[in-house]
Design an enzyme around this catalytic site. Sequence first.
Site, PDB file in Angstrom:
ATOM      1  CB  THR A   1      39.373  35.345  45.518  1.00 45.89           C
ATOM      2  OG1 THR A   1      40.102  35.992  44.599  1.00 45.89           O
ATOM      3  CG2 THR A   1      38.037  34.775  45.047  1.00 45.89           C
ATOM      4  CG  ASP A   2      43.359  38.525  44.668  1.00 46.76           C
ATOM      5  OD1 ASP A   2      43.497  37.556  44.277  1.00 46.76           O
ATOM      6  OD2 ASP A   2      43.546  39.741  43.758  1.00 46.76           O
TER       7      ASP A   2
ATOM      8  CB  THR B   1      36.192  38.838  41.211  1.00 48.66           C
ATOM      9  OG1 THR B   1      37.636  39.463  41.033  1.00 48.66           O
ATOM     10  CG2 THR B   1      35.789  38.327  39.857  1.00 48.66           C
TER      11      THR B   1
HETATM   12  C1  SIN Z   1      38.890  38.196  43.341  1.00 48.25           C
HETATM   13  O1  SIN Z   1      37.869  38.574  43.879  1.00 48.25           O
HETATM   14  O2  SIN Z   1      38.962  37.303  42.670  1.00 48.25           O
HETATM   15  C2  SIN Z   1      40.143  39.202  42.866  1.00 48.25           C
HETATM   16  C3  SIN Z   1      39.862  40.752  43.303  1.00 48.25           C
HETATM   17  C4  SIN Z   1      39.740  40.977  44.876  1.00 48.25           C
HETATM   18  O3  SIN Z   1      40.417  40.037  45.551  1.00 48.25           O
HETATM   19  O4  SIN Z   1      39.009  41.788  45.095  1.00 48.25           O
END
Ligand code: SIN
Length: 321
Positions: A97-98, A18
């Site tokens: 983040t995932d 993200t």
């Molecule tokens: C994010 O980064 O918050 C979600 C998408 C990902 O993990 O690439």
Amino acid sequence: MSSSIAAARIVILGTGGTIAGRASQTGDNVSYTAGQVAVADLVAAVPALNASRLEVEQVSQVDSKDMGLSVWQSLVTRLVYHLGQLDVASVIVTHGTDTLEETAYLLQRLLQPAKPVVLTCAMRPASALVPDGPQNLSDAVAVAQQAQGGVLVVCAGQVHAAQDVAKVHTYRLDAFDSGDAGALACVEEGHVRCFRPWPGGGTAPGDSARLAQFLAIDALPRVELITSHADADGTVVRALLKWGAPRPVRGIVVAGTGNGTVHHDLIAALSDAQAQGVRVVVSSRCAWGRVVPHPGLAFEHSSGLSPVKARLALALDLLGA
Ligand code: SIN
């Protein structure tokens, strides 16, 4: 900061997420596509970073929900290269983040880096009205300049250890938590305030044999993650046991209830799996706490690791078996 640290290079490796996401509408924080903006542009968007000796490299552009072995192998290869350069002080990795906690744990296990490896991310895309990526990146540079080693995660002004960190919120900017261990440090106006010692300490050697194996494989040993819940009956485990070549199941991590308890019907199926040579490890589906070992545990416990990290730990163990 000493002048030698100020003169050393920091390398920033981009993997997507993200932090590099873009939405068609400014202000849309959920319907965006991750992994669109080049890491060079993310760095250029933070003018304060011009003063630092930064070098950028795009390793991948993925939504981290799709993270897998080939991206991990590319990332580890580039980290080994850059960390081995005398004038590189530290490496930052921009990441979604995932699955960030999985990558952080994997890197700590494989590299145990004496130099800091700092993962950072964002909960809002780069196109957001108020993106959080630039501040997180700026904080990551501060941590990269001031930390002593190990794999660290920087998000929303907090610094977490790879071993403890988990994503705990779907939407909030401070989406990460280190549970009972607590954050390692916080970043305040570019200064890192430590709460406890840095992990790694700059001395532990990496397990070079395991690292070489990891870089050479086409697939990790198959370790599946299942959950114990009301009405669990073990059907999934029995289906897994029928699944043969080319990648038969070699390990199962069960996210147990509470202190690693497992539904008795699931215990029966998992015991059959164990009898067939499958390693079974029990973790807990509780967000906080660890499985406290006791003689009544049905299976080996995860040594405090969350289910997703226990899955990786078991796959790495099986790699060496
Ligand atoms: C994010 O980064 O918050 C979600 C998408 C990902 O993990 O690439």
